[in-house]
Design an enzyme around this catalytic site. Structure first.
Site, short mmCIF file in Angstrom:
data_model
loop_
_atom_site.label_atom_id
_atom_site.label_comp_id
_atom_site.label_asym_id
_atom_site.label_seq_id
_atom_site.Cartn_x
_atom_site.Cartn_y
_atom_site.Cartn_z
CG ASP A 50 14.31 14.66 -32.82
OD1 ASP A 50 14.27 15.58 -32.37
OD2 ASP A 50 14.38 14.08 -33.64
CG HIS A 73 18.37 16.52 -31.30
ND1 HIS A 73 18.05 16.47 -32.96
CD2 HIS A 73 19.09 16.00 -31.91
CE1 HIS A 73 18.61 15.76 -33.68
NE2 HIS A 73 19.89 15.56 -32.50
#
Length: 229
Positions: A50, A73
């Site tokens: 993430d 991310h």
């Protein structure tokens, strides 16, 4: 879940941190910052499934430098607007490297949001290596794809991208998808040099984004000036 959760804190420094999680592990933010001020993160390596670093509502005076991110991310502000008056301000991200991440420098607000703001944000001296979305503002964020899409009421204003260089794994290297109700204001691009890693030309995509570009413009800027708006 989060590896480090800095919550309701003041004057915190994280340095020489090494975080690793599988690239497909959900919600494994490396460092999550919320309701906190005077936060410093530097000289660290973060690879997760993430956000490497997520800067959430109520955060201010956040300084991030010399961080290598990947996989993950990227470094994200938000998502904002889930609750009323979610604000992030005075964030400075400098001298960071992102390797094969989904995003580079990102600001995200919910597709249907309450009133909020992200202001006085600086991203500078950033190296991208095969990043999907090197520069992105997404005011229609909806990861579940089941949102009731409405106009975001989060005002994004005073965001500078300076000396952002490297390679994009997609053709759209700069993507400003701003709210049709509150356009992004005072977006500044200076010396943006992002090419596709297959040597194809990259492009910029803008919706409701007002600002100006100086220096190198690769891809060519699509920002509207104040006069044009």
């Amino acid at each position: 879940m989060f590896h480090f959760d800095i919550y309701n804190s003041n004057n915190v420094t994280l340095s020489h941190v090494h975080i690793i999680a599988p690239s497909d592990s959900p919600n494994t933010d490396g460092i999550h910052i919320s309701l906190s001020s005077n936060i410093r993160v530097f000289d660290s390596n973060i690879g997760t499934g993430d956000d490497c670093i997520s800067i959430f509502a109520g955060s201010q005076n956040v300084n991030i430098s010399r961080v290598t991110c990947g996989p993950g991310h990227g470094i994200s502000i938000g998502s904002l607007g889930n609750k009323p008056n979610e604000v992030v301000k005075d964030v400075h991200v400098k001298n960071c490297t992102l390797i094969a991440t989904q995003n580079g420098m990102r600001i995200k607000t919910w597709a249907s949001s309450n009133v909020g703001a992200a202001t006085n944000i600086y991203f500078e001296d950033i190296l991208m290596d095969k990043v999907d979305n090197p520069i992105i503002i997404d005011q229609y964020y909806c990861p579940s794809h089941t949102c009731n899409i409405k106009k975001s009421l989060v005002q994004i204003k005073g965001v500078t991208f300076n000396n952002i260089r490297g390679t994009s794994s997609s053709l759209v290297a700069v993507n400003f998808n701003c709210s049709s109700s509150l356009s992004c204001q005072k977006i500044n691009l200076n010396d943006i040099d992002l090419i596709n890693y297959n040597t194809k030309p990259t492009i910029a995509s803008c919706a409701n984004a007002i600002g100006h570009a100086t220096g190198i413009e690769l891809p060519p800027s699509c920002l509207k000036s104040v006069l044009e708006s």
